[in-house]
Enzyme design. Structure first.
Site, PDB file in Angstrom:
ATOM      1  N   SER A 111      11.177  -4.259  -6.159  1.00 46.57           N
ATOM      2  CA  SER A 111      10.667  -4.831  -4.918  1.00 46.57           C
ATOM      3  C   SER A 111      11.130  -4.030  -3.702  1.00 46.57           C
ATOM      4  O   SER A 111      10.358  -3.794  -2.769  1.00 46.57           O
ATOM      5  CB  SER A 111      11.114  -6.286  -4.792  1.00 46.57           C
ATOM      6  OG  SER A 111      10.681  -6.838  -3.579  1.00 46.57           O
ATOM      7  N   SER A 112      12.376  -3.589  -3.710  1.00 46.55           N
ATOM      8  CA  SER A 112      12.907  -2.825  -2.573  1.00 46.55           C
ATOM      9  C   SER A 112      12.141  -1.525  -2.364  1.00 46.55           C
ATOM     10  O   SER A 112      11.939  -1.089  -1.227  1.00 46.55           O
ATOM     11  CB  SER A 112      14.394  -2.513  -2.782  1.00 46.55           C
ATOM     12  OG  SER A 112      15.138  -3.706  -2.817  1.00 46.55           O
ATOM     13  N   ALA A 114       8.929  -1.060  -3.470  1.00 45.40           N
ATOM     14  CA  ALA A 114       7.561  -1.453  -3.110  1.00 45.40           C
ATOM     15  C   ALA A 114       7.463  -1.727  -1.612  1.00 45.40           C
ATOM     16  O   ALA A 114       6.444  -1.422  -0.979  1.00 45.40           O
ATOM     17  CB  ALA A 114       7.136  -2.680  -3.907  1.00 45.40           C
ATOM     18  N   ARG A 115       8.516  -2.259  -1.027  1.00 44.05           N
ATOM     19  CA  ARG A 115       8.519  -2.569   0.407  1.00 44.05           C
ATOM     20  C   ARG A 115       8.578  -1.314   1.265  1.00 44.05           C
ATOM     21  O   ARG A 115       8.404  -1.374   2.477  1.00 44.05           O
ATOM     22  CB  ARG A 115       9.682  -3.503   0.724  1.00 44.05           C
ATOM     23  CG  ARG A 115       9.492  -4.873   0.090  1.00 44.05           C
ATOM     24  CD  ARG A 115      10.747  -5.702   0.158  1.00 44.05           C
ATOM     25  NE  ARG A 115      10.650  -6.800  -0.792  1.00 44.05           N
ATOM     26  CZ  ARG A 115      10.993  -8.047  -0.517  1.00 44.05           C
ATOM     27  NH1 ARG A 115      11.443  -8.367   0.679  1.00 44.05           N
ATOM     28  NH2 ARG A 115      10.886  -8.972  -1.435  1.00 44.05           N
ATOM     29  N   ASP A 128       3.528  -1.202 -25.562  1.00 41.27           N
ATOM     30  CA  ASP A 128       3.053  -1.817 -26.803  1.00 41.27           C
ATOM     31  C   ASP A 128       4.128  -1.932 -27.881  1.00 41.27           C
ATOM     32  O   ASP A 128       5.024  -1.088 -27.972  1.00 41.27           O
ATOM     33  CB  ASP A 128       1.890  -1.004 -27.380  1.00 41.27           C
ATOM     34  CG  ASP A 128       0.600  -1.194 -26.616  1.00 41.27           C
ATOM     35  OD1 ASP A 128       0.408  -2.272 -26.028  1.00 41.27           O
ATOM     36  OD2 ASP A 128      -0.227  -0.264 -26.608  1.00 41.27           O
ATOM     37  N   GLU A 138       3.619   6.424 -12.928  1.00 43.15           N
ATOM     38  CA  GLU A 138       2.468   6.881 -12.134  1.00 43.15           C
ATOM     39  C   GLU A 138       2.736   6.500 -10.685  1.00 43.15           C
ATOM     40  O   GLU A 138       2.387   5.425 -10.236  1.00 43.15           O
ATOM     41  CB  GLU A 138       1.195   6.219 -12.653  1.00 43.15           C
ATOM     42  CG  GLU A 138       0.921   6.518 -14.111  1.00 43.15           C
ATOM     43  CD  GLU A 138       0.589   5.271 -14.914  1.00 43.15           C
ATOM     44  OE1 GLU A 138       0.646   4.155 -14.373  1.00 43.15           O
ATOM     45  OE2 GLU A 138       0.282   5.426 -16.103  1.00 43.15           O
TER      46      GLU A 138
END
EC number: 3.5.4.13
Length: 193
Positions: A111-112, A114-115, A128, A138
């Site tokens: 999250s850190s 992504a922010r 899988d 990616e």
């Protein structure tokens, strides 16, 4: 049912879940294990016509992929990779993970990060049953800032879910297991579909 931190430790101890190098307990939290960034990155060639026509034959797609995906970068541990705004690159985890036939893994970005605009995976966050190797990441920088990525930094978390029964067609026995046992950044193998 997802494995708890206690179960993750037990599965690793009993070698049902193999993670190399064996993680420190500080990397195991609640229902996840943190994974770190490896030192290998692949960027896309900017001088190529950026149209990859997926309706072409396997052979034609293969030729195009070889032209567009050709810049490998090995970053020393004390250096950084600069991910520019709007840039898409492939990278790899430091850890290798090998899943048994009765377990599925889920890769999630932090999250850190992504922010700050860093996307860790484009769409493929499922690992899988029967799959093994280093996870290819990616990366996409959706921010307007350059992000400095350092090998060894915490980059993502993996959780594990027990299947209702073992898979009868796990990844490692498929004829077309294109990404099994990958130990370096692996390009798209869509030409093998």
């Amino acid at each position: 049912m997802r494995l708890s931190d206690r179960d993750i430790e037990l599965w690793i101890k009993n070698k049902k879940l193999v993670i190399e190098p064996i993680p420190n307990k500080e990397l195991i939290h609640g229902v996840t294990i943190d994974v770190r960034l490896g030192n290998e990155f692949y960027t896309f060639c900017n001088k190529f016509n950026k149209n990859i026509d997926l309706s072409k034959s396997r052979n034609e797609i293969s030729k195009i992929l070889k032209k567009v995906m050709n810049k490998k970068h090995i970053i020393p541990n004390d250096h950084v990779f600069l991910l520019k705004p709007g840039m898409f690159v492939l990278a790899i985890t430091l850890e290798k993970i090998f899943l048994p036939n009765n377990l599925v893994g889920w890769l999630d970005g932090r999250s850190s990060l992504a922010r700050l605009g860093l996307m860790i995976h484009a769409t493929s966050h499922r690992i899988d049953p029967g799959w093994g190797g280093n996870i290819v990441l990616e990366f996409f920088n959706s921010s307007n800032m350059i992000l400095s990525l350092c090998p060894g930094m915490l980059i993502a978390a993996v959780s594990f879910e027990i299947l209702s029964s073992p898979s009868i067609r796990p990844y490692n026995i498929r004829k077309n297991a294109k990404y099994f046992n990958q130990s370096e950044v692996t390009f798209s193998r869509i030409d093998q579909d």
